[in-house]
Design an enzyme around this catalytic site. Sequence first.
Site, PDB file in Angstrom:
ATOM      1  N   ARG A  46      13.256  -2.166 -13.748  1.00 57.26           N
ATOM      2  CA  ARG A  46      14.240  -1.796 -12.891  1.00 57.26           C
ATOM      3  C   ARG A  46      13.606  -1.259 -11.472  1.00 57.26           C
ATOM      4  O   ARG A  46      14.399  -1.763 -10.503  1.00 57.26           O
ATOM      5  CB  ARG A  46      15.086  -0.684 -13.538  1.00 57.26           C
ATOM      6  CG  ARG A  46      16.075  -1.005 -14.803  1.00 57.26           C
ATOM      7  CD  ARG A  46      16.923  -2.148 -14.430  1.00 57.26           C
ATOM      8  NE  ARG A  46      17.451  -2.679 -15.782  1.00 57.26           N
ATOM      9  CZ  ARG A  46      17.951  -3.698 -16.069  1.00 57.26           C
ATOM     10  NH1 ARG A  46      18.286  -4.661 -15.082  1.00 57.26           N
ATOM     11  NH2 ARG A  46      18.674  -4.005 -17.336  1.00 57.26           N
ATOM     12  N   HIS A 106      28.970  -5.617 -17.466  1.00 52.88           N
ATOM     13  CA  HIS A 106      27.343  -5.314 -16.890  1.00 52.88           C
ATOM     14  C   HIS A 106      27.409  -5.407 -15.622  1.00 52.88           C
ATOM     15  O   HIS A 106      26.855  -4.535 -14.775  1.00 52.88           O
ATOM     16  CB  HIS A 106      26.653  -6.254 -17.669  1.00 52.88           C
ATOM     17  CG  HIS A 106      25.148  -6.285 -17.168  1.00 52.88           C
ATOM     18  ND1 HIS A 106      24.193  -5.269 -17.338  1.00 52.88           N
ATOM     19  CD2 HIS A 106      24.606  -7.180 -16.159  1.00 52.88           C
ATOM     20  CE1 HIS A 106      23.211  -5.470 -16.752  1.00 52.88           C
ATOM     21  NE2 HIS A 106      23.355  -6.816 -16.137  1.00 52.88           N
ATOM     22  N   GLU A 154      22.313   1.014 -17.931  1.00 53.27           N
ATOM     23  CA  GLU A 154      23.676   1.225 -18.105  1.00 53.27           C
ATOM     24  C   GLU A 154      23.939   2.715 -18.948  1.00 53.27           C
ATOM     25  O   GLU A 154      24.887   3.473 -18.590  1.00 53.27           O
ATOM     26  CB  GLU A 154      24.576   0.114 -18.540  1.00 53.27           C
ATOM     27  CG  GLU A 154      24.570  -1.156 -17.485  1.00 53.27           C
ATOM     28  CD  GLU A 154      24.989  -2.255 -18.301  1.00 53.27           C
ATOM     29  OE1 GLU A 154      24.298  -2.888 -18.812  1.00 53.27           O
ATOM     30  OE2 GLU A 154      26.314  -2.419 -18.161  1.00 53.27           O
ATOM     31  N   GLN A 184      12.585  -4.364  -9.605  1.00 54.21           N
ATOM     32  CA  GLN A 184      13.905  -5.142  -9.124  1.00 54.21           C
ATOM     33  C   GLN A 184      14.570  -4.628  -8.193  1.00 54.21           C
ATOM     34  O   GLN A 184      14.708  -5.193  -7.065  1.00 54.21           O
ATOM     35  CB  GLN A 184      14.588  -5.091 -10.547  1.00 54.21           C
ATOM     36  CG  GLN A 184      15.867  -6.067 -10.175  1.00 54.21           C
ATOM     37  CD  GLN A 184      16.708  -6.213 -11.413  1.00 54.21           C
ATOM     38  OE1 GLN A 184      16.523  -5.555 -12.617  1.00 54.21           O
ATOM     39  NE2 GLN A 184      17.746  -6.764 -11.416  1.00 54.21           N
ATOM     40  N   GLU A 218      17.571  -5.954 -21.998  1.00 57.93           N
ATOM     41  CA  GLU A 218      19.076  -6.403 -21.654  1.00 57.93           C
ATOM     42  C   GLU A 218      19.155  -7.431 -22.941  1.00 57.93           C
ATOM     43  O   GLU A 218      18.564  -8.205 -23.296  1.00 57.93           O
ATOM     44  CB  GLU A 218      18.999  -7.419 -20.392  1.00 57.93           C
ATOM     45  CG  GLU A 218      18.683  -6.501 -19.319  1.00 57.93           C
ATOM     46  CD  GLU A 218      19.106  -7.533 -17.809  1.00 57.93           C
ATOM     47  OE1 GLU A 218      19.578  -6.808 -17.065  1.00 57.93           O
ATOM     48  OE2 GLU A 218      19.252  -8.507 -18.040  1.00 57.93           O
ATOM     49  N   ASP A 233      18.525 -17.593 -16.357  1.00 54.70           N
ATOM     50  CA  ASP A 233      19.344 -16.125 -16.705  1.00 54.70           C
ATOM     51  C   ASP A 233      20.481 -16.114 -15.903  1.00 54.70           C
ATOM     52  O   ASP A 233      20.420 -16.255 -14.833  1.00 54.70           O
ATOM     53  CB  ASP A 233      18.323 -15.096 -16.771  1.00 54.70           C
ATOM     54  CG  ASP A 233      18.907 -13.907 -17.568  1.00 54.70           C
ATOM     55  OD1 ASP A 233      19.614 -14.175 -18.291  1.00 54.70           O
ATOM     56  OD2 ASP A 233      18.599 -12.662 -16.871  1.00 54.70           O
ATOM     57  N   THR A 262      10.577 -12.384 -22.015  1.00 55.91           N
ATOM     58  CA  THR A 262      11.852 -12.628 -22.443  1.00 55.91           C
ATOM     59  C   THR A 262      11.621 -12.741 -23.925  1.00 55.91           C
ATOM     60  O   THR A 262      11.044 -13.808 -24.211  1.00 55.91           O
ATOM     61  CB  THR A 262      12.446 -13.694 -21.811  1.00 55.91           C
ATOM     62  OG1 THR A 262      12.603 -13.216 -20.338  1.00 55.91           O
ATOM     63  CG2 THR A 262      13.909 -13.921 -22.357  1.00 55.91           C
ATOM     64  N   GLU A 281      21.124 -10.016 -24.750  1.00 54.29           N
ATOM     65  CA  GLU A 281      21.881 -11.277 -24.454  1.00 54.29           C
ATOM     66  C   GLU A 281      21.831 -12.225 -25.498  1.00 54.29           C
ATOM     67  O   GLU A 281      21.182 -11.928 -26.394  1.00 54.29           O
ATOM     68  CB  GLU A 281      21.189 -11.712 -23.305  1.00 54.29           C
ATOM     69  CG  GLU A 281      20.945 -11.126 -22.137  1.00 54.29           C
ATOM     70  CD  GLU A 281      20.532 -11.597 -20.449  1.00 54.29           C
ATOM     71  OE1 GLU A 281      20.581 -12.913 -20.540  1.00 54.29           O
ATOM     72  OE2 GLU A 281      19.898 -10.982 -19.744  1.00 54.29           O
ATOM     73  N   ASP A 326      15.995  -9.722 -22.518  1.00 54.03           N
ATOM     74  CA  ASP A 326      15.455 -10.041 -21.161  1.00 54.03           C
ATOM     75  C   ASP A 326      15.013  -8.631 -20.739  1.00 54.03           C
ATOM     76  O   ASP A 326      15.585  -7.929 -19.958  1.00 54.03           O
ATOM     77  CB  ASP A 326      16.732 -10.530 -20.165  1.00 54.03           C
ATOM     78  CG  ASP A 326      16.138 -10.986 -18.782  1.00 54.03           C
ATOM     79  OD1 ASP A 326      15.055 -11.469 -18.826  1.00 54.03           O
ATOM     80  OD2 ASP A 326      17.008 -10.742 -17.801  1.00 54.03           O
ATOM     81  N   LYS A 330      11.459  -9.517 -13.798  1.00 54.50           N
ATOM     82  CA  LYS A 330      12.160 -10.406 -15.090  1.00 54.50           C
ATOM     83  C   LYS A 330      10.890 -11.373 -15.664  1.00 54.50           C
ATOM     84  O   LYS A 330      11.265 -12.047 -16.541  1.00 54.50           O
ATOM     85  CB  LYS A 330      13.166 -10.932 -14.669  1.00 54.50           C
ATOM     86  CG  LYS A 330      14.282 -10.333 -14.228  1.00 54.50           C
ATOM     87  CD  LYS A 330      15.259  -9.721 -15.017  1.00 54.50           C
ATOM     88  CE  LYS A 330      16.407  -9.004 -14.395  1.00 54.50           C
ATOM     89  NZ  LYS A 330      17.442  -8.782 -15.518  1.00 54.50           N
TER      90      LYS A 330
END
Lengths: 418, 418
Positions: B234, B132, B360, B237, B198, B125, B254, B200, B230, B250
Amino acid sequence: MTLMRSWIDSANTPDCPFPLNNLPYGVFSTPGAQPRCGVAIGDQVLDVAGMEKAGLLRISDTALLQSGVWNPLMEAGPAMWEKLRSALLGHLSDASSTQDQVAQYLHPLSGVTMHMPFRVSEYTDFYAGKNHAFNVGTMFRGPENALPPNWLHIPIGYNGRASSVVVSGTGVRRPWGQLKGPQDDAPRFAPCARFDLELEMGAIVGKPSSGPVTVAEADDMIFGYVLLNDWSARDIQAWEYQPLGPFQAKATATTISPWIVTKPALAPFRASTPPREKPLLPYLEEPRPMLYDIDLSVELTPEGGQATEIARTNYKEMYYSSAQQLAHHTTSGCPMRVGDLLGSGTISGETKESRGSLLELSWGGKEPVALEGGATRNFLEDGDTLTLKGACHGDGYTIGFGDCTGMVLPALSDPFAR
Amino acid sequence: MTLMRSWIDSANTPDCPFPLNNLPYGVFSTPGAQPRCGVAIGDQVLDVAGMEKAGLLRISDTALLQSGVWNPLMEAGPAMWEKLRSALLGHLSDASSTQDQVAQYLHPLSGVTMHMPFRVSEYTDFYAGKNHAFNVGTMFRGPENALPPNWLHIPIGYNGRASSVVVSGTGVRRPWGQLKGPQDDAPRFAPCARFDLELEMGAIVGKPSSGPVTVAEADDMIFGYVLLNDWSARDIQAWEYQPLGPFQAKATATTISPWIVTKPALAPFRASTPPREKPLLPYLEEPRPMLYDIDLSVELTPEGGQATEIARTNYKEMYYSSAQQLAHHTTSGCPMRVGDLLGSGTISGETKESRGSLLELSWGGKEPVALEGGATRNFLEDGDTLTLKGACHGDGYTIGFGDCTGMVLPALSDPFAR
């Protein structure tokens, strides 16, 4: 536990790495033949693929040893692992009644080529040696920030590249990469100038999981162990690793020893993790000792030169066991698969001579390591051969792993030339 | 490029995601049958495995479409990729002479179940969207340290877990993990409270490499693209990611969209990366445009509620293309294999509505996102379904990807209960 005697005499000496107690699993070939599953005994390798084909190893209705890797046996599950070991102990003990039949399947170890013993599904590398983490942290971030705040709570790990795992004896090409010194305005693309080793153990997952597992369940999932050299490009790593961790610095190669030493062989050498400096969360607590007392060493041999033992340590130095690492690995629900490989993290002791990387031994290049014959090393030079060795020392016998070696080949002059 | 007409009428409308121009590759099953390779056309899926078996697709002497995944076709190489596409264009164009034979192999898309279209070898990834990276960096490290010093020089990436990649429609269980707030003395083990998406794109490697490759060679190695979510924990993380990057945060799942959209279908939509803010090293320079103009959006639908489009952006927003990422991935000599999957990194535009993650969109939970019907979200709640959509808009036709969806399932009440 004492030496278990075999009718193969070479297996009965106290310092033979492959006595009947061991029976490690590898994949070998003889000249002109395909790689096949074999078991080391004394100075011989037993062609168990050939024995299964001939009907001499009736452990299963389906063939488990014919694919040139040990994954199918692992997939068959722990009861079958035990069945094979029992059958081999029967055939190879000094009370065996099948000596004549079995003898046809022996080949001298000195005449075979070793191959990858299993197909690596995914590779995870940990950072679970406290002395190593402290040493490296000191060099990268200063002593006050050396050990990250999470380190005493989490077996820190990152995903590596399974495609880069190679068997002992494979040459390792010095990589190119982005390098940037502290004074440079911009990075340049050049061959790595700080190429290093990391002395580790590798644990092989033999049983899959689909959700979180306990530490005890994780221990049951481990099939066996190998020595592991996690080749590391320190200059690439220093520039690339923030904020998402090492990537190309660790992707050139990871070398493993050719023999999978299984848990029953290691069982008499179980050892406890050191005292906890902070209490662990319950999901990481070990119900019984899950490290092993394995003496480890690293030899460096310049091209055409003498070997120097540059490090000597023990797997007991780890703060977290592979079972704890594997349990943590599953907390998120991450599915684990047969053939997953977990690197322990670099194994460094408290003394200078027991550090498992040149980064630590030369303290970032400030204290060159003296070699036999007068040369010195801060990092690896082209033509250097590294040899990792490992052994458990029992009462009158040894459990050896087989050397984990690799020579540093010079960087490509133009990496994009075809 | 304009619409290419098919004898399957539903493929000829301007907003059909699967016109003859597209021909994406998936794996489907009908009730009671095994998963098999299929190609989407209009509102139908063409059973190309069945056609190959019946001798209607003579592209190779060996079967390429019988394994229930697209890896064997990829392994056969780019000439074969082209051969299959030509054969399909011939069979499905409005000038086809094989309509009656081919029609037997069509199944309505509405009645099939989709499966993983390929076997993922390894998953990497990236972190290659500048908006971002800046937004997340600001929240994790403050605006002055938001963009790491290497970011404008390196397509930053980390290795993920291939075993956790699932196809659209698979439920995603909220993970447990170590959580520690800034005021807490020690971490606790609890279900993730800041579960996120996420947005992507995923690039699929169809051709292997054994040493460094150029950006042009890397582009040639890419077989096709999928949408990719993904899923990210948080809170896990934030506590775990220093110093070696994201790991369990993560590893839960996915999700990828079920159809591999190939490069020939995307070719008319090639777009350039944005102007460089610092010059790239030559090995990363693109000889031609290698991004794509793909409109992307994210819908969030609470259980039993209405869908809200929470983000709308475009793949053109990336600072690095997949070809640049793949070239960088090989610099160390890291071997790449057929079936490797590269996540682009989260795709966020400059405006608030174009941000590709809730982290975000809600600015770390400080600015709740309003949903249709009055609810709000900082992070995902149990029962929320996320749907990623993607489409290229051509002259009178659309290239669609098929939705990439997943519902958040509640965390296990006891993750170790059996």
